[in-house]
Design an enzyme around this catalytic site. Sequence first.
Site, PDB file in Angstrom:
ATOM      1  N   TYR A  32       0.819  -1.209   0.000  1.00 42.82           N
ATOM      2  CA  TYR A  32       0.000   0.000   0.000  1.00 42.82           C
ATOM      3  C   TYR A  32       0.859   1.267   0.000  1.00 42.82           C
ATOM      4  O   TYR A  32       0.373   2.355  -0.279  1.00 42.82           O
ATOM      5  CB  TYR A  32      -0.962   0.023   1.202  1.00 42.82           C
ATOM      6  CG  TYR A  32      -2.078  -1.003   1.133  1.00 42.82           C
ATOM      7  CD1 TYR A  32      -2.093  -1.981   0.146  1.00 42.82           C
ATOM      8  CD2 TYR A  32      -3.118  -1.002   2.044  1.00 42.82           C
ATOM      9  CE1 TYR A  32      -3.102  -2.927   0.084  1.00 42.82           C
ATOM     10  CE2 TYR A  32      -4.137  -1.951   1.991  1.00 42.82           C
ATOM     11  CZ  TYR A  32      -4.115  -2.918   1.005  1.00 42.82           C
ATOM     12  OH  TYR A  32      -5.119  -3.849   0.957  1.00 42.82           O
ATOM     13  N   ASP A  58     -11.501  -8.326   6.957  1.00 40.61           N
ATOM     14  CA  ASP A  58     -12.885  -8.272   6.450  1.00 40.61           C
ATOM     15  C   ASP A  58     -13.533  -9.648   6.565  1.00 40.61           C
ATOM     16  O   ASP A  58     -14.710  -9.776   6.911  1.00 40.61           O
ATOM     17  CB  ASP A  58     -12.919  -7.836   4.972  1.00 40.61           C
ATOM     18  CG  ASP A  58     -13.035  -6.320   4.825  1.00 40.61           C
ATOM     19  OD1 ASP A  58     -12.510  -5.596   5.700  1.00 40.61           O
ATOM     20  OD2 ASP A  58     -13.637  -5.852   3.839  1.00 40.61           O
ATOM     21  N   ASP A 117      -5.555  -6.547   5.783  1.00 39.23           N
ATOM     22  CA  ASP A 117      -6.737  -5.845   5.267  1.00 39.23           C
ATOM     23  C   ASP A 117      -7.776  -6.862   4.810  1.00 39.23           C
ATOM     24  O   ASP A 117      -8.951  -6.796   5.174  1.00 39.23           O
ATOM     25  CB  ASP A 117      -6.300  -4.940   4.092  1.00 39.23           C
ATOM     26  CG  ASP A 117      -7.428  -4.062   3.577  1.00 39.23           C
ATOM     27  OD1 ASP A 117      -8.393  -3.823   4.328  1.00 39.23           O
ATOM     28  OD2 ASP A 117      -7.330  -3.602   2.420  1.00 39.23           O
ATOM     29  N   LYS A 160       3.189 -15.389   2.689  1.00 38.61           N
ATOM     30  CA  LYS A 160       3.130 -16.207   1.469  1.00 38.61           C
ATOM     31  C   LYS A 160       4.584 -16.546   1.144  1.00 38.61           C
ATOM     32  O   LYS A 160       5.111 -16.243   0.066  1.00 38.61           O
ATOM     33  CB  LYS A 160       2.430 -15.405   0.349  1.00 38.61           C
ATOM     34  CG  LYS A 160       2.167 -16.173  -0.914  1.00 38.61           C
ATOM     35  CD  LYS A 160       1.076 -17.219  -0.807  1.00 38.61           C
ATOM     36  CE  LYS A 160       0.995 -18.045  -2.080  1.00 38.61           C
ATOM     37  NZ  LYS A 160       0.126 -19.214  -1.971  1.00 38.61           N
ATOM     38  N   ASP A 219      -3.279 -18.096   1.990  1.00 34.84           N
ATOM     39  CA  ASP A 219      -4.417 -18.786   1.359  1.00 34.84           C
ATOM     40  C   ASP A 219      -5.001 -19.826   2.310  1.00 34.84           C
ATOM     41  O   ASP A 219      -6.221 -19.979   2.440  1.00 34.84           O
ATOM     42  CB  ASP A 219      -4.031 -19.398  -0.003  1.00 34.84           C
ATOM     43  CG  ASP A 219      -2.656 -20.036  -0.018  1.00 34.84           C
ATOM     44  OD1 ASP A 219      -1.955 -20.009   1.011  1.00 34.84           O
ATOM     45  OD2 ASP A 219      -2.274 -20.586  -1.081  1.00 34.84           O
TER      46      ASP A 219
HETATM   47  C1  IPM Z   1      -9.480  -0.539   5.875  1.00 33.54           C
HETATM   48  C2  IPM Z   1      -9.848   0.018   4.533  1.00 33.54           C
HETATM   49  C3  IPM Z   1      -8.726   0.940   4.078  1.00 33.54           C
HETATM   50  C4  IPM Z   1      -7.447   0.132   4.074  1.00 33.54           C
HETATM   51  C5  IPM Z   1      -8.983   1.617   2.734  1.00 33.54           C
HETATM   52  C6  IPM Z   1     -10.248   2.451   2.768  1.00 33.54           C
HETATM   53  C7  IPM Z   1      -7.817   2.459   2.290  1.00 33.54           C
HETATM   54  O1  IPM Z   1     -10.062  -1.017   3.641  1.00 33.54           O
HETATM   55  O2  IPM Z   1      -9.306   0.252   6.825  1.00 33.54           O
HETATM   56  O3  IPM Z   1      -9.394  -1.754   6.003  1.00 33.54           O
HETATM   57  O4  IPM Z   1      -7.171  -0.595   3.133  1.00 33.54           O
HETATM   58  O5  IPM Z   1      -6.735   0.205   5.054  1.00 33.54           O
HETATM   59 MG    MG Z   2     -10.186  -2.927   4.550  1.00 34.63          MG
END
Ligand code: IPM
Ligand code: MG
Length: 360
Positions: free
Chosen positions: A142, A251, A247, A191, A223
Amino acid sequence: MDYNIALIKGDGIGPEIITQAVNVLEITGKKYGHKFNFKCSLLGGCAIDETGVPLPQETIDECLKSDSVLLGAVGGPKWESLPGNLRPEAGLLGLRSAMKLYANIRPAFLFEPLKAVCPLRQGIAEKGIDMIIVRELTGGIYFGKRGRRVTKNGTEAFDTEVYNETEIKRTAKIAFETAMTRRKKLVSIDKANVLESSRLWRESVHSMSLEYPEVELKDMLVDNAAMQLVRDPSQFDVVLASNIFGDILSDEAAMITGSIGMLASASLGNGKRGLYEPIHGSAPDIAGQNKSNPTAAILSAAMMLEYSFGLRRESTAIREAVNKVLRAGIRTFDIKGRDTEQIVGTVQMGELICREINGI
Ligand code: IPM
Ligand code: MG
Protein backbone atom coordinates in the site's frame (compact mmCIF):
# COMPACT_ATOMS: atom_id res chain seq x y z
CA MET A 1 -9.60 14.44 33.63
CA ASP A 2 -9.87 16.27 30.30
CA TYR A 3 -9.15 14.55 27.01
CA ASN A 4 -8.94 16.26 23.62
CA ILE A 5 -10.29 14.10 20.82
CA ALA A 6 -9.93 14.96 17.13
CA LEU A 7 -13.10 13.88 15.33
CA ILE A 8 -13.06 12.93 11.68
CA LYS A 9 -16.56 12.13 10.55
CA GLY A 10 -15.64 11.57 6.92
CA ASP A 11 -18.04 10.48 4.19
CA GLY A 12 -21.13 8.32 3.66
CA ILE A 13 -22.36 6.87 6.96
CA GLY A 14 -19.31 8.33 8.76
CA PRO A 15 -21.08 11.38 10.26
CA GLU A 16 -24.10 9.43 11.55
CA ILE A 17 -22.12 6.70 13.28
CA ILE A 18 -19.64 9.16 14.78
CA THR A 19 -22.53 11.19 16.22
CA GLN A 20 -23.61 8.08 18.12
CA ALA A 21 -20.08 7.30 19.27
CA VAL A 22 -19.72 10.87 20.57
CA ASN A 23 -23.00 10.53 22.49
CA VAL A 24 -21.71 7.33 24.06
CA LEU A 25 -18.42 8.99 25.04
CA GLU A 26 -20.27 11.93 26.57
CA ILE A 27 -22.55 9.74 28.65
CA THR A 28 -19.58 7.63 29.74
CA GLY A 29 -17.59 10.75 30.64
CA LYS A 30 -20.46 12.15 32.68
CA LYS A 31 -20.90 8.90 34.53
CA TYR A 32 -17.25 8.38 35.40
CA GLY A 33 -16.14 12.00 35.79
CA HIS A 34 -14.12 12.66 32.60
CA LYS A 35 -14.46 15.47 30.14
CA PHE A 36 -14.02 14.78 26.45
CA ASN A 37 -13.46 17.81 24.21
CA PHE A 38 -14.10 17.24 20.52
CA LYS A 39 -12.74 19.10 17.54
CA CYS A 40 -13.80 18.20 13.99
CA SER A 41 -11.40 17.89 11.06
CA LEU A 42 -11.86 17.04 7.39
CA LEU A 43 -10.58 13.92 5.66
CA GLY A 44 -11.47 12.06 2.48
CA GLY A 45 -14.21 13.07 0.06
CA CYS A 46 -15.59 15.93 2.16
CA ALA A 47 -12.04 17.33 2.42
CA ILE A 48 -11.64 17.11 -1.36
CA ASP A 49 -14.91 19.01 -1.83
CA GLU A 50 -13.94 21.73 0.66
CA THR A 51 -10.21 22.08 0.11
CA GLY A 52 -9.28 20.19 -3.05
CA VAL A 53 -7.13 17.58 -1.25
CA PRO A 54 -8.11 14.45 0.73
CA LEU A 55 -5.76 15.20 3.65
CA PRO A 56 -5.42 18.91 4.44
CA GLN A 57 -2.39 19.94 6.52
CA GLU A 58 -4.72 21.36 9.22
CA THR A 59 -6.14 17.88 9.74
CA ILE A 60 -2.67 16.43 10.31
CA ASP A 61 -1.88 19.28 12.71
CA GLU A 62 -5.11 18.83 14.66
CA CYS A 63 -4.60 15.09 14.94
CA LEU A 64 -1.02 15.48 16.15
CA LYS A 65 -2.17 18.03 18.74
CA SER A 66 -4.96 15.80 20.05
CA ASP A 67 -4.83 13.08 22.68
CA SER A 68 -6.44 10.70 20.17
CA VAL A 69 -8.45 10.56 16.97
CA LEU A 70 -11.87 9.03 16.27
CA LEU A 71 -12.71 8.47 12.62
CA GLY A 72 -15.88 7.37 10.79
CA ALA A 73 -15.16 6.30 7.21
CA VAL A 74 -14.00 7.83 3.96
CA GLY A 75 -14.74 7.35 0.27
CA GLY A 76 -17.66 7.08 -2.10
CA PRO A 77 -18.59 6.87 -5.79
CA LYS A 78 -18.43 10.64 -6.18
CA TRP A 79 -14.62 10.61 -5.91
CA GLU A 80 -13.88 7.27 -7.60
CA SER A 81 -12.65 8.69 -10.87
CA LEU A 82 -10.00 10.93 -9.29
CA PRO A 83 -6.34 9.95 -9.75
CA GLY A 84 -5.09 7.54 -7.03
CA ASN A 85 -3.15 10.09 -4.98
CA LEU A 86 -6.16 12.41 -4.80
CA ARG A 87 -8.73 9.82 -3.76
CA PRO A 88 -10.28 9.82 -0.28
CA GLU A 89 -8.49 6.54 0.57
CA ALA A 90 -5.11 8.18 -0.08
CA GLY A 91 -6.03 10.67 2.62
CA LEU A 92 -6.62 7.90 5.14
CA LEU A 93 -3.37 6.12 4.29
CA GLY A 94 -1.57 9.46 4.47
CA LEU A 95 -2.99 10.24 7.92
CA ARG A 96 -1.99 6.83 9.31
CA SER A 97 1.48 7.42 7.96
CA ALA A 98 1.74 11.05 9.17
CA MET A 99 0.73 9.90 12.66
CA LYS A 100 3.26 7.02 12.42
CA LEU A 101 0.61 4.47 13.34
CA TYR A 102 2.26 1.29 12.18
CA ALA A 103 0.14 -1.30 13.97
CA ASN A 104 -3.56 -1.82 13.47
CA ILE A 105 -5.39 -3.85 16.12
CA ARG A 106 -8.60 -5.44 14.89
CA PRO A 107 -10.47 -7.58 17.39
CA ALA A 108 -12.94 -10.04 15.85
CA PHE A 109 -15.32 -11.20 18.53
CA LEU A 110 -18.59 -13.07 18.17
CA PHE A 111 -21.03 -11.63 20.70
CA GLU A 112 -23.05 -14.47 22.19
CA PRO A 113 -26.45 -13.04 21.07
CA LEU A 114 -25.19 -12.80 17.48
CA LYS A 115 -24.42 -16.50 17.07
CA ALA A 116 -27.58 -16.78 14.95
CA VAL A 117 -26.19 -14.40 12.32
CA CYS A 118 -22.78 -16.04 12.09
CA PRO A 119 -22.81 -17.25 8.47
CA LEU A 120 -20.84 -20.38 9.41
CA ARG A 121 -22.46 -23.71 10.30
CA GLN A 122 -24.01 -23.54 13.78
CA GLY A 123 -21.55 -26.03 15.30
CA ILE A 124 -18.67 -23.79 14.28
CA ALA A 125 -20.19 -20.64 15.79
CA GLU A 126 -20.82 -22.56 19.02
CA LYS A 127 -17.07 -22.89 19.59
CA GLY A 128 -16.86 -19.09 19.69
CA ILE A 129 -14.73 -16.53 17.85
CA ASP A 130 -12.37 -14.32 19.82
CA MET A 131 -9.28 -13.18 17.98
CA ILE A 132 -7.24 -10.06 17.45
CA ILE A 133 -5.73 -9.34 14.06
CA VAL A 134 -2.60 -7.19 14.25
CA ARG A 135 -2.11 -5.67 10.81
CA GLU A 136 1.04 -3.82 9.74
CA LEU A 137 -0.33 -0.44 8.63
CA THR A 138 2.24 1.89 7.12
CA GLY A 139 4.34 -0.35 4.90
CA GLY A 140 4.08 -3.05 2.28
CA ILE A 141 2.34 -2.83 -1.06
CA TYR A 142 0.00 0.00 0.00
CA PHE A 143 3.03 2.25 0.39
CA GLY A 144 5.53 0.75 -2.08
CA LYS A 145 6.46 2.25 -5.39
CA ARG A 146 3.64 2.12 -7.93
CA GLY A 147 3.03 3.40 -11.39
CA ARG A 148 2.28 2.78 -15.02
CA ARG A 149 4.43 2.60 -18.11
CA VAL A 150 3.77 2.01 -21.76
CA THR A 151 5.18 -1.19 -23.22
CA LYS A 152 4.82 -2.92 -26.56
CA ASN A 153 1.98 -4.92 -24.98
CA GLY A 154 0.10 -1.82 -24.00
CA THR A 155 0.03 -0.04 -20.67
CA GLU A 156 1.63 -1.89 -17.76
CA ALA A 157 0.89 -1.13 -14.10
CA PHE A 158 2.88 -2.14 -11.03
CA ASP A 159 2.75 -2.00 -7.23
CA THR A 160 5.60 -3.05 -4.98
CA GLU A 161 5.55 -5.05 -1.76
CA VAL A 162 8.52 -3.81 0.29
CA TYR A 163 9.27 -4.54 3.92
CA ASN A 164 12.30 -4.00 6.10
CA GLU A 165 13.15 -5.77 9.36
CA THR A 166 12.40 -2.72 11.50
CA GLU A 167 8.88 -2.43 10.12
CA ILE A 168 8.18 -6.12 10.57
CA LYS A 169 9.67 -6.42 14.04
CA ARG A 170 7.97 -3.41 15.61
CA THR A 171 4.56 -4.70 14.48
CA ALA A 172 5.45 -8.26 15.50
CA LYS A 173 6.39 -6.96 18.94
CA ILE A 174 2.87 -5.54 19.38
CA ALA A 175 1.40 -8.87 18.29
CA PHE A 176 3.57 -10.80 20.79
CA GLU A 177 2.71 -8.33 23.56
CA THR A 178 -0.99 -8.72 22.71
CA ALA A 179 -0.66 -12.51 22.79
CA MET A 180 0.96 -12.30 26.24
CA THR A 181 -2.21 -10.66 27.60
CA ARG A 182 -4.39 -13.38 26.06
CA ARG A 183 -4.12 -17.09 25.28
CA LYS A 184 -0.45 -16.77 24.26
CA LYS A 185 -0.97 -18.09 20.73
CA LEU A 186 0.24 -16.21 17.68
CA VAL A 187 -0.27 -17.11 14.04
CA SER A 188 1.89 -15.13 11.61
CA ILE A 189 0.52 -14.88 8.07
CA ASP A 190 2.68 -14.81 4.96
CA LYS A 191 3.13 -16.21 1.47
CA ALA A 192 6.69 -17.38 2.09
CA ASN A 193 6.39 -20.18 -0.49
CA VAL A 194 6.41 -17.49 -3.19
CA LEU A 195 7.28 -13.99 -1.98
CA GLU A 196 10.74 -12.84 -0.86
CA SER A 197 9.17 -10.12 1.30
CA SER A 198 7.25 -12.89 3.07
CA ARG A 199 10.44 -14.86 3.68
CA LEU A 200 11.95 -11.83 5.42
CA TRP A 201 8.67 -11.41 7.27
CA ARG A 202 8.89 -14.98 8.57
CA GLU A 203 12.58 -14.68 9.59
CA SER A 204 11.97 -11.41 11.40
CA VAL A 205 8.94 -12.70 13.28
CA HIS A 206 10.91 -15.78 14.34
CA SER A 207 13.81 -13.73 15.59
CA MET A 208 11.34 -11.59 17.60
CA SER A 209 9.79 -14.74 19.05
CA LEU A 210 13.05 -15.47 20.91
CA GLU A 211 12.04 -12.64 23.25
CA TYR A 212 8.67 -14.27 23.89
CA PRO A 213 9.34 -17.93 24.66
CA GLU A 214 5.93 -18.32 26.31
CA VAL A 215 4.07 -17.46 23.11
CA GLU A 216 3.37 -20.37 20.81
CA LEU A 217 4.19 -19.11 17.30
CA LYS A 218 2.84 -20.70 14.13
CA ASP A 219 3.37 -19.59 10.52
CA MET A 220 0.45 -19.88 8.14
CA LEU A 221 0.27 -19.21 4.43
CA VAL A 222 -2.33 -16.58 3.65
CA ASP A 223 -4.42 -18.79 1.36
CA ASN A 224 -4.58 -21.48 4.01
CA ALA A 225 -5.44 -18.83 6.64
CA ALA A 226 -8.39 -17.65 4.54
CA MET A 227 -9.65 -21.22 4.56
CA GLN A 228 -8.92 -21.92 8.25
CA LEU A 229 -10.84 -18.79 9.23
CA VAL A 230 -14.06 -20.30 7.92
CA ARG A 231 -13.20 -23.90 8.81
CA ASP A 232 -12.43 -23.33 12.49
CA PRO A 233 -12.01 -19.71 13.61
CA SER A 234 -11.79 -20.78 17.26
CA GLN A 235 -8.18 -21.89 16.62
CA PHE A 236 -7.03 -18.25 16.36
CA ASP A 237 -6.00 -16.05 19.25
CA VAL A 238 -3.69 -13.36 17.85
CA VAL A 239 -3.03 -13.13 14.11
CA LEU A 240 -0.16 -11.05 12.72
CA ALA A 241 -0.27 -9.98 9.09
CA SER A 242 1.17 -7.56 6.57
CA ASN A 243 -0.80 -4.54 5.43
CA ILE A 244 -2.56 -6.19 2.48
CA PHE A 245 -3.05 -9.64 4.01
CA GLY A 246 -4.37 -8.07 7.23
CA ASP A 247 -6.74 -5.85 5.27
CA ILE A 248 -8.24 -8.82 3.46
CA LEU A 249 -8.36 -11.29 6.34
CA SER A 250 -9.88 -8.75 8.73
CA ASP A 251 -12.88 -8.27 6.45
CA GLU A 252 -13.31 -12.04 6.38
CA ALA A 253 -12.96 -12.26 10.17
CA ALA A 254 -15.49 -9.44 10.54
CA MET A 255 -18.08 -11.19 8.42
CA ILE A 256 -17.93 -14.41 10.40
CA THR A 257 -18.73 -12.49 13.58
CA GLY A 258 -22.07 -11.56 12.05
CA SER A 259 -21.51 -8.25 10.34
CA ILE A 260 -18.72 -5.91 9.40
CA GLY A 261 -20.86 -3.32 11.18
CA MET A 262 -19.67 -4.68 14.52
CA LEU A 263 -15.87 -4.47 14.24
CA ALA A 264 -13.73 -1.77 15.74
CA SER A 265 -10.05 -1.00 15.27
CA ALA A 266 -7.19 0.86 16.88
CA SER A 267 -4.16 2.12 14.98
CA LEU A 268 -1.17 2.61 17.21
CA GLY A 269 2.43 3.72 17.06
CA ASN A 270 5.01 4.25 19.75
CA GLY A 271 3.07 6.69 21.92
CA LYS A 272 -0.39 6.66 23.49
CA ARG A 273 -2.09 8.66 20.74
CA GLY A 274 -4.02 6.44 18.36
CA LEU A 275 -6.53 6.53 15.53
CA TYR A 276 -9.72 4.63 16.20
CA GLU A 277 -12.08 3.65 13.43
CA PRO A 278 -14.60 1.00 12.48
CA ILE A 279 -13.20 -1.41 9.93
CA HIS A 280 -16.20 -1.02 7.64
CA GLY A 281 -16.31 1.57 4.88
CA SER A 282 -18.52 4.57 4.18
CA ALA A 283 -21.46 2.49 2.81
CA PRO A 284 -22.77 5.28 0.54
CA ASP A 285 -25.78 3.16 -0.47
CA ILE A 286 -27.33 3.46 2.99
CA ALA A 287 -25.89 6.82 4.05
CA GLY A 288 -28.31 9.33 5.55
CA GLN A 289 -31.11 6.78 5.95
CA ASN A 290 -30.71 6.03 9.67
CA LYS A 291 -29.95 2.41 8.71
CA SER A 292 -26.26 2.01 9.51
CA ASN A 293 -24.97 0.13 12.52
CA PRO A 294 -23.15 2.52 14.87
CA THR A 295 -21.77 -0.32 17.01
CA ALA A 296 -18.35 -0.58 15.33
CA ALA A 297 -17.81 3.17 15.83
CA ILE A 298 -19.00 2.92 19.43
CA LEU A 299 -16.70 -0.03 20.11
CA SER A 300 -13.86 1.95 18.47
CA ALA A 301 -14.50 4.72 21.00
CA ALA A 302 -14.35 2.06 23.74
CA MET A 303 -10.97 0.91 22.40
CA MET A 304 -9.75 4.51 22.55
CA LEU A 305 -10.65 4.73 26.23
CA GLU A 306 -8.71 1.56 26.95
CA TYR A 307 -5.64 1.85 24.71
CA SER A 308 -5.01 5.61 24.66
CA PHE A 309 -6.43 6.76 27.99
CA GLY A 310 -6.05 3.62 30.13
CA LEU A 311 -9.75 3.81 31.12
CA ARG A 312 -10.44 0.10 31.29
CA ARG A 313 -13.51 0.21 33.50
CA GLU A 314 -15.17 2.75 31.22
CA SER A 315 -14.29 0.75 28.12
CA THR A 316 -15.73 -2.42 29.65
CA ALA A 317 -18.91 -0.54 30.55
CA ILE A 318 -19.44 0.37 26.90
CA ARG A 319 -18.84 -3.18 25.71
CA GLU A 320 -21.19 -4.51 28.39
CA ALA A 321 -23.86 -2.04 27.30
CA VAL A 322 -23.56 -3.21 23.68
CA ASN A 323 -23.88 -6.79 24.85
CA LYS A 324 -26.99 -6.00 26.92
CA VAL A 325 -28.70 -4.25 24.02
CA LEU A 326 -27.97 -7.25 21.79
CA ARG A 327 -29.18 -9.64 24.48
CA ALA A 328 -32.45 -7.71 24.60
CA GLY A 329 -32.97 -8.63 20.93
CA ILE A 330 -32.31 -5.15 19.55
CA ARG A 331 -30.74 -5.21 16.08
CA THR A 332 -29.82 -2.90 13.26
CA PHE A 333 -30.84 -4.41 9.93
CA ASP A 334 -27.35 -5.80 9.13
CA ILE A 335 -27.40 -8.10 12.17
CA LYS A 336 -30.96 -9.32 12.00
CA GLY A 337 -31.27 -13.05 12.57
CA ARG A 338 -34.61 -14.05 14.09
CA ASP A 339 -38.15 -12.72 13.60
CA THR A 340 -38.49 -12.01 17.31
CA GLU A 341 -35.77 -9.38 17.15
CA GLN A 342 -36.58 -5.69 17.03
CA ILE A 343 -35.02 -3.70 14.20
CA VAL A 344 -33.96 -0.17 15.08
CA GLY A 345 -32.16 2.62 13.23
CA THR A 346 -28.74 4.16 13.83
CA VAL A 347 -30.00 6.79 16.27
CA GLN A 348 -32.09 4.39 18.35
CA MET A 349 -29.23 1.87 18.57
CA GLY A 350 -26.96 4.61 19.89
CA GLU A 351 -29.60 5.82 22.35
CA LEU A 352 -30.26 2.35 23.70
CA ILE A 353 -26.54 1.77 24.27
CA CYS A 354 -26.32 5.14 26.09
CA ARG A 355 -29.26 4.18 28.25
CA GLU A 356 -27.59 0.90 29.23
CA ILE A 357 -24.38 2.72 30.15
CA ASN A 358 -26.36 4.94 32.49
CA GLY A 359 -27.99 1.92 34.01
CA ILE A 360 -24.79 -0.03 34.70
C1 IPM B 1 -9.48 -0.54 5.88
C2 IPM B 1 -9.85 0.02 4.53
C3 IPM B 1 -8.73 0.94 4.08
C4 IPM B 1 -7.45 0.13 4.07
C5 IPM B 1 -8.98 1.62 2.73
C6 IPM B 1 -10.25 2.45 2.77
C7 IPM B 1 -7.82 2.46 2.29
O1 IPM B 1 -10.06 -1.02 3.64
O2 IPM B 1 -9.31 0.25 6.82
O3 IPM B 1 -9.39 -1.75 6.00
O4 IPM B 1 -7.17 -0.60 3.13
O5 IPM B 1 -6.74 0.20 5.05
MG1 MG C 1 -10.19 -2.93 4.55
